[in-house]
Structure formats: structure tokens, C-alpha cells
Design a protein around this motif. Structure first.
Motif: not given
Length: 229
Positions: A94-117
Motif C-alpha cells: 500500500r502506497i499512501p496518497s497524499v498532498k505535498l506541501n512546501v513552505e517558502q524558505g524551507q528545504e523540506s516538505y510535509t505530506a497530508q492525507p487526501i480526505g479525512q481518512e
């Protein structure tokens, strides 16, 4: 606007009038769809629906995604979730489906689930092994813009290998660039790496120099799912 998008927008607008019971601006804010102007664009087919946005509209209107977009419902059903989508056979990872977010000035990212579950896309273990891919390093996400047309369309699901961060000439990567998540092809020219787009029809998508201070690789794109034929 193509016929499929027109039909989706018409059905969504009808459902919105019947069930929203609020303004477009408040609906957009309450359900993280965007401004009132953005909601209007979705309702009138000026902006195409992504899977993530479709799920948010469906949740806000308390309807199934299929009520206005069989196309997105089919894509959703290709993703295997922790509930409501059945069990994954042992031979699949199982490979998670996510939304990738990048913040200005940061060399890192966060991954948030698509939908509530959490939702997942499944791949056979032997398929992954044949390509030397580690399931634990893979994430699935939506292509964020039209820069890679006609190879990739906005909303296409791509699988990113976050363990593959070594630059490769001609390969497609998920990158963070000046606070944005992008999918771009990398080329080396005269000793310099460049982020390039396959979309040659728009001047919006010019090549950009890859520079470490404001640009970093999230991972290499190793697979895609697209409804564009």
C-alpha cells in the motif's frame, strides 16, 4: 471546456444550489476549497476538479463523489483505503496518497492525507522489486499544474520515490521550488541543472535554474495514473 468537465460542473452547481445552504465564500472557507471566486470557478467549469477538491466538495455537500463526478469516483476507487475500500491482498503493497506541501524558505516538505481518512494505491511487491523500489519510500500525489502537459496533466496521480534524490539528466522529479511543489523534468546544460517543462504551448512554463538555496528534490517520479488518452 470539454463535455465531461461541463457535465461535472453542471451537476456540481445543481447540488450546490440544493444542499450548500451557505454562500460560496463561506463554503470555500469551511471546507478548504478556496475563496468564493475559486468556488465559483469550480461550479461553472472554469477550473477543473482534482480528486482532492472533488472529495472536499462531496464532503461539504454530504453526497458521494459519484453524484457529480463519475470520473473522480473511478479514480478514488482505484485507491485502496483503510475502510470502505476492501482489504489489500498480501502480494500487494500500500502506497499512501497524499498532498505535498512546501513552505517558502524551507528545504523540506510535509505530506497530508487526501480526505479525512488515509487512502492508498496498491502495487504488487514483485513489481516493486523488479524496479528496485522500496514501498516505504513511495508516496502518491497529484500533479499540481499543467507544466508537464502532454506527458502529465494537472490532477494526474504520480508515484514519487523519495529515496531517489540524485539528479538524473532527462528524468522527472517532484521538487520544491520557491515555496511551491512542482513536477518537472531535469536537464543538465553546460554544467548547470535546469527545471524544464514538457508544455511548450505556454510561456508561463519557462525553464528555471536549479539552485540549492531555494530548490530541492523531493523524489523521482516512477509511475503515473492518468485518464488522459
Amino acid at each position: 471546456m470539454d463535455k465531461v468537465a461541463q457535465n461535472e460542473a453542471s451537476r456540481l452547481l445543481e447540488l450546490f444550489k440544493m444542499r450548500a445552504m451557505t454562500s460560496q465564500g463561506k463554503f470555500g472557507k469551511d471546507h478548504d476549497v478556496g475563496s468564493g471566486a475559486m468556488v465559483w470557478q469550480y461550479l461553472h467549469g472554469r477550473r477543473p476538479l482534482s480528486l482532492e477538491t472533488g472529495i472536499r466538495f462531496a464532503r461539504g455537500l454530504k453526497v458521494d463523489l459519484d453524484a457529480f463526478s463519475p470520473r473522480l469516483a473511478m479514480l478514488r476507487d482505484q485507491l485502496i483505503g483503510t475502510s470502505g475500500h476492501g482489504q489489500v491482498p498480501d502480494e500487494y503493497a500500500r502506497i499512501p496518497s497524499v498532498k505535498l506541501n512546501v513552505e517558502q524558505g524551507q528545504e523540506s516538505y510535509t505530506a497530508q492525507p487526501i480526505g479525512q481518512e488515509p487512502v492508498f494505491i496498491a502495487f504488487r511487491h514483485d513489481w516493486l522489486r523488479s524496479r528496485s523500489l522500496d514501498a516505504n519510500a513511495l508516496v502518491a500525489t497529484e500533479c499540481p499544474d499543467d507544466g508537464m502537459q502532454s506527458t502529465l496533466a494537472r490532477g494526474d496521480l504520480v508515484v514519487v520515490d523519495t529515496a531517489a534524490t540524485t539528479l538524473a539528466d532527462g528524468a522527472v522529479f517532484a521538487v520544491g521550488y520557491e515555496g511551491k511543489f512542482l513536477v518537472r523534468r531535469l536537464f543538465r546544460d553546460d554544467g548547470v541543472w535546469w527545471l524544464t517543462c514538457d508544455n511548450a504551448t505556454s510561456k508561463r512554463f519557462m525553464r528555471k535554474r536549479y539552485a540549492g538555496k531555494h530548490c530541492f528534490v523531493i523524489g523521482k517520479v516512477v509511475h503515473r495514473q492518468s485518464e488522459i488518452i
